[in-house]
Design an enzyme around this catalytic site. Structure first.
Site, mmCIF file in Angstrom:
data_model
loop_
_atom_site.group_PDB
_atom_site.id
_atom_site.type_symbol
_atom_site.label_atom_id
_atom_site.label_comp_id
_atom_site.label_asym_id
_atom_site.label_seq_id
_atom_site.Cartn_x
_atom_site.Cartn_y
_atom_site.Cartn_z
ATOM 1 N N VAL A 1 2.856 0.422 -1.343
ATOM 2 C CA VAL A 1 3.077 -0.641 -0.370
ATOM 3 C C VAL A 1 2.721 -0.169 1.035
ATOM 4 C CG1 VAL A 1 4.795 -1.869 -1.717
ATOM 5 C CG2 VAL A 1 5.530 -0.046 -0.190
ATOM 6 N N HIS A 2 2.388 1.093 1.170
ATOM 7 C CA HIS A 2 2.017 1.630 2.475
ATOM 8 C C HIS A 2 0.757 2.470 2.310
ATOM 9 C CE1 HIS A 2 5.910 0.468 4.037
ATOM 10 N NE2 HIS A 2 6.479 1.087 3.030
ATOM 11 N N LEU A 3 -0.280 2.116 3.037
ATOM 12 C CA LEU A 3 -1.473 2.953 3.068
ATOM 13 C C LEU A 3 -1.349 3.882 4.263
ATOM 14 C CD1 LEU A 3 -4.246 0.340 2.299
ATOM 15 C CD2 LEU A 3 -3.291 2.045 0.762
#
Length: 150
Positions: A86-88
Site C-alpha cells: 500500500v506504500h511505494l
C-alpha cells in the site's frame, strides 16, 4: 503481515502508456520473513476468534485450525502468491547527491523551480512500520523550509 524488505523495486514509465509498471524483486530472506509473518498472523487471528482465513496463496486451503498453519509454506513463492503493497517507497529518493537522488533533502526536485515531493516516494526504504508519522513529519519539515525560503 509487514516486513522490512532487503529486496528492491523499480517504477518504469513506458511511452504511450498512462500507467507506470511497478516491479519488485524479493530477497530470499524476504520470502522467509513473509512466510513467518503469515503464520504468526494466522495464529493471532485464530486466537482472536477468526473462523476461516484465506491466505492469498494458490492451492492453499482456508485455515480454520492451528494445525492448518503448519501446512502453509515455509518460504513464500511470489509467482504463487498475491502480494501487494500500500506504500511505494524510494521512487524519488531525497538527498544532496544528484547522482542518486532526484530531489534535495527538503524534497525540491533538482532542476525544476517550484516542484517538490512530500510523500512516501522520498523515503530511502520501507521503514518496517506504518510510515504515516514519518511521512507527515518530513512533509511538515519540508513545507516549513519552503515557507521560510519564500
Amino acid at each position: 503481515c509487514m516486513i522490512k524488505p532487503k529486496g528492491f523495486g523499480k517504477i518504469m514509465c513506458l511511452p504511450f502508456f498512462d500507467d507506470s509498471i511497478v516491479s519488485y524483486h524479493l530477497h530470499d530472506s524476504d520470502k522467509l520473513n513473509l512466510a513467518v509473518g503469515l503464520k504468526n498472523l494466522c495464529r493471532l487471528l485464530l486466537k482472536a476468534g477468526a473462523v476461516n482465513l484465506f491466505p492469498s496463496i494458490n492451492g492453499v486451503h482456508p485455515v480454520s485450525k492451528s494445525q492448518h498453519i503448519e501446512l502453509l509454506p515455509n518460504k513464500i513463492n511470489p509467482s504463487q502468491t498475491s502480494l501487494m503493497t500500500v506504500h511505494l517507497f524510494s521512487s524519488c529518493p531525497i538527498g544532496e547527491n544528484r547522482k542518486y537522488c532526484v530531489a534535495n533533502s527538503y524534497g525540491k526536485i533538482f532542476g525544476q523551480d517550484g516542484l517538490f515531493i512530500a510523500d512516501s516516494s522520498m523515503l530511502p526504504t520501507a521503514p518496517g512500520v506504518n510510515p504515516q508519522g514519518t511521512i507527515m513529519a518530513l512533509a511538515m519539515r519540508n513545507i516549513d523550509k519552503i515557507m521560510e525560503d519564500l
